[in-house]
Design a protein around this motif. Structure first.
Motif, PDB file in Angstrom:
ATOM      1  N   ARG A 167       0.839  -1.210   0.000  1.00 15.47           N
ATOM      2  CA  ARG A 167       0.000   0.000   0.000  1.00 15.47           C
ATOM      3  C   ARG A 167       0.875   1.261   0.000  1.00 15.47           C
ATOM      4  NH1 ARG A 167      -5.243   0.927   1.751  1.00 15.47           N
ATOM      5  NH2 ARG A 167      -5.362  -1.187   2.607  1.00 15.47           N
ATOM      6  N   TYR A 168       1.934   1.253   0.811  1.00 19.14           N
ATOM      7  CA  TYR A 168       2.840   2.403   0.883  1.00 19.14           C
ATOM      8  C   TYR A 168       3.545   2.623  -0.453  1.00 19.14           C
ATOM      9  CZ  TYR A 168       6.836   5.204   2.453  1.00 19.14           C
ATOM     10  OH  TYR A 168       7.785   6.180   2.591  1.00 19.14           O
ATOM     11  N   PHE A 169       4.070   1.560  -1.039  1.00 20.04           N
ATOM     12  CA  PHE A 169       4.739   1.669  -2.333  1.00 20.04           C
ATOM     13  C   PHE A 169       3.780   2.186  -3.407  1.00 20.04           C
ATOM     14  CE2 PHE A 169       8.287  -1.748  -1.690  1.00 20.04           C
ATOM     15  CZ  PHE A 169       8.980  -0.853  -0.899  1.00 20.04           C
ATOM     16  N   LEU A 170       2.563   1.680  -3.422  1.00 19.09           N
ATOM     17  CA  LEU A 170       1.586   2.116  -4.413  1.00 19.09           C
ATOM     18  C   LEU A 170       1.318   3.614  -4.298  1.00 19.09           C
ATOM     19  CD1 LEU A 170      -0.900  -0.881  -4.276  1.00 19.09           C
ATOM     20  CD2 LEU A 170       0.268  -0.084  -6.341  1.00 19.09           C
ATOM     21  N   GLY A 171       1.156   4.089  -3.071  1.00 17.26           N
ATOM     22  CA  GLY A 171       0.898   5.506  -2.866  1.00 17.26           C
ATOM     23  C   GLY A 171       2.046   6.374  -3.341  1.00 17.26           C
ATOM     24  N   LEU A 172       3.269   5.965  -3.033  1.00 14.33           N
ATOM     25  CA  LEU A 172       4.437   6.715  -3.483  1.00 14.33           C
ATOM     26  C   LEU A 172       4.540   6.731  -5.006  1.00 14.33           C
ATOM     27  CD1 LEU A 172       7.281   5.652  -1.022  1.00 14.33           C
ATOM     28  CD2 LEU A 172       6.015   7.807  -1.051  1.00 14.33           C
ATOM     29  N   ALA A 173       4.181   5.614  -5.625  1.00 17.61           N
ATOM     30  CA  ALA A 173       4.312   5.503  -7.075  1.00 17.61           C
ATOM     31  C   ALA A 173       3.212   6.246  -7.823  1.00 17.61           C
ATOM     32  CB  ALA A 173       4.306   4.028  -7.487  1.00 17.61           C
ATOM     33  N   GLY A 174       2.095   6.535  -7.156  1.00 16.47           N
ATOM     34  CA  GLY A 174       1.010   7.258  -7.815  1.00 16.47           C
ATOM     35  C   GLY A 174      -0.224   6.431  -8.086  1.00 16.47           C
ATOM     36  N   PHE A 175      -0.524   5.490  -7.191  1.00 19.91           N
ATOM     37  CA  PHE A 175      -1.751   4.705  -7.289  1.00 19.91           C
ATOM     38  C   PHE A 175      -2.491   4.758  -5.958  1.00 19.91           C
ATOM     39  CE2 PHE A 175       0.972   2.581 -10.445  1.00 19.91           C
ATOM     40  CZ  PHE A 175       0.117   2.525 -11.535  1.00 19.91           C
ATOM     41  N   GLU A 176      -3.821   4.795  -6.036  1.00 23.79           N
ATOM     42  CA  GLU A 176      -4.634   4.636  -4.839  1.00 23.79           C
ATOM     43  C   GLU A 176      -5.372   3.312  -4.930  1.00 23.79           C
ATOM     44  OE1 GLU A 176      -7.490   7.730  -4.512  1.00 23.79           O
ATOM     45  OE2 GLU A 176      -8.608   7.170  -6.311  1.00 23.79           O
ATOM     46  N   ILE A 177      -5.533   2.656  -3.805  1.00 19.78           N
ATOM     47  CA  ILE A 177      -6.205   1.358  -3.765  1.00 19.78           C
ATOM     48  C   ILE A 177      -7.704   1.575  -3.675  1.00 19.78           C
ATOM     49  CG2 ILE A 177      -6.472  -0.794  -2.495  1.00 19.78           C
ATOM     50  CD1 ILE A 177      -3.589  -0.412  -1.508  1.00 19.78           C
ATOM     51  N   VAL A 178      -8.420   0.959  -4.607  1.00 23.75           N
ATOM     52  CA  VAL A 178      -9.882   1.039  -4.613  1.00 23.75           C
ATOM     53  C   VAL A 178     -10.476  -0.104  -3.805  1.00 23.75           C
ATOM     54  CG1 VAL A 178     -11.936   0.980  -6.085  1.00 23.75           C
ATOM     55  CG2 VAL A 178      -9.880   2.195  -6.848  1.00 23.75           C
ATOM     56  N   SER A 179      -9.908  -1.289  -3.946  1.00 26.46           N
ATOM     57  CA  SER A 179     -10.427  -2.443  -3.209  1.00 26.46           C
ATOM     58  C   SER A 179      -9.346  -3.501  -3.083  1.00 26.46           C
ATOM     59  CB  SER A 179     -11.658  -3.040  -3.909  1.00 26.46           C
ATOM     60  OG  SER A 179     -11.292  -3.596  -5.169  1.00 26.46           O
ATOM     61  N   ILE A 180      -9.503  -4.336  -2.058  1.00 26.93           N
ATOM     62  CA  ILE A 180      -8.632  -5.496  -1.844  1.00 26.93           C
ATOM     63  C   ILE A 180      -9.531  -6.719  -1.702  1.00 26.93           C
ATOM     64  CG2 ILE A 180      -6.944  -6.592  -0.329  1.00 26.93           C
ATOM     65  CD1 ILE A 180      -6.051  -3.804   0.542  1.00 26.93           C
ATOM     66  N   ASP A 181      -9.250  -7.730  -2.493  1.00 29.12           N
ATOM     67  CA  ASP A 181     -10.010  -8.967  -2.433  1.00 29.12           C
ATOM     68  C   ASP A 181      -9.057 -10.140  -2.278  1.00 29.12           C
ATOM     69  OD1 ASP A 181     -12.934  -8.180  -3.113  1.00 29.12           O
ATOM     70  OD2 ASP A 181     -11.751  -7.156  -4.642  1.00 29.12           O
ATOM     71  N   PHE A 182      -9.615 -11.283  -1.905  1.00 28.61           N
ATOM     72  CA  PHE A 182      -8.809 -12.479  -1.711  1.00 28.61           C
ATOM     73  C   PHE A 182      -9.384 -13.611  -2.548  1.00 28.61           C
ATOM     74  CE2 PHE A 182      -8.317  -9.787   1.944  1.00 28.61           C
ATOM     75  CZ  PHE A 182      -6.938  -9.711   2.044  1.00 28.61           C
ATOM     76  N   LEU A 183      -8.491 -14.299  -3.252  1.00 25.03           N
ATOM     77  CA  LEU A 183      -8.881 -15.313  -4.214  1.00 25.03           C
ATOM     78  C   LEU A 183      -8.456 -16.698  -3.742  1.00 25.03           C
ATOM     79  CD1 LEU A 183      -7.669 -13.414  -7.409  1.00 25.03           C
ATOM     80  CD2 LEU A 183      -9.932 -13.308  -6.336  1.00 25.03           C
ATOM     81  N   TYR A 184      -9.202 -17.696  -4.186  1.00 29.20           N
ATOM     82  CA  TYR A 184      -8.954 -19.092  -3.832  1.00 29.20           C
ATOM     83  C   TYR A 184      -8.896 -19.269  -2.310  1.00 29.20           C
ATOM     84  CZ  TYR A 184      -7.420 -23.905  -4.455  1.00 29.20           C
ATOM     85  OH  TYR A 184      -7.353 -25.283  -4.439  1.00 29.20           O
ATOM     86  N   GLY A 185     -10.018 -18.952  -1.683  1.00 27.10           N
ATOM     87  CA  GLY A 185     -10.164 -18.979  -0.234  1.00 27.10           C
ATOM     88  C   GLY A 185     -10.856 -17.708   0.207  1.00 27.10           C
TER      89      GLY A 185
END
Length: 205
Positions: A167-185
């Motif tokens: 999350r920290y790296f994404l913010g520094l790079a210029g992305f905001e997180i819209v959603s977090i999901d989990f797959l296969y479980g």
């Protein structure tokens, strides 16, 4: 690949693109596309502007590709000659990289304003990884007994994608997180794979 986790990733990522990219003419790049299974699925769903990017790329004949792209090297986005994309996917790439932040900054260069980035990577916050770290000192699936020190991009998982750090790296790079999901479980504790859906914004740097 058709193992259950790979199928869950392909289904989850393509479903998310269907949800948010109604226009089948949007420009989509699969970064680290490998054998092109996801691109093939998106073509089946009617998306027409697809590009595969990676080191060794094997995609359906109708889909353009950019090969010999080494994601461990700074400035690899230059090899795409200024192309930008409405949607980018990078499934099971981040954990193979010696410099995941540089990878994300290069992805930001390729994103159109407000563009979508979908990342998937092993969920190290599930119970299996927690127990593995507590008992063996390493997360499940990372630095295993068959570890070797060849080219890091093509070997085992070497970057541990803690969600807070990603999350920290994404913010520094210029992305905001819209959603977090989990797959296969179900959920963070049981999901095998994390899927982060992000949007391109102004970098914090």
């Amino acid at each position: 690949m058709n193992d259950p986790n790979s199928l869950a990733i392909r289904t989850g990522v393509s479903g998310r693109i269907l949800e948010f990219a109604k226009d089948r003419g949007v420009a989509i790049a699969d970064i680290g596309c490998g054998e092109g299974e996801l691109l093939g699925r998106l073509a089946e769903l009617g998306y027409t502007r697809l590009t595969g990017v990676g080191w060794q790329v094997n995609v359906p004949p109708s889909i353009p590709k950019v090969e010999n792209v080494d994601f461990s090297r700074p400035g690899w986005a230059d090899q795409l000659d200024g192309a930008t994309f409405d949607v980018m996917t990078a499934t099971e790439v981040l954990e193979h990289l010696v410099n995941p932040f540089e990878f994300l900054t290069q992805l930001r260069r390729l994103a159109k304003p407000g563009g979508q980035l979908i990342l998937t990577f092993p969920n190290v916050h599930n119970w299996r990884s927690i127990v593995g770290y507590a008992l063996g000192g390493r997360f499940s699936g990372f630095f295993g007994p068959n570890w070797n020190d060849n080219h890091p991009l093509h070997d085992q998982h070497i970057f541990i994608p803690n969600h807070h750090l990603v999350r920290y790296f994404l913010g520094l790079a210029g992305f905001e997180i819209v959603s977090i999901d989990f797959l296969y479980g179900n959920g963070k504790l049981f999901g095998t794979t994390a899927m982060f859906d992000c949007r391109a914004v102004t970098p914090k740097l």
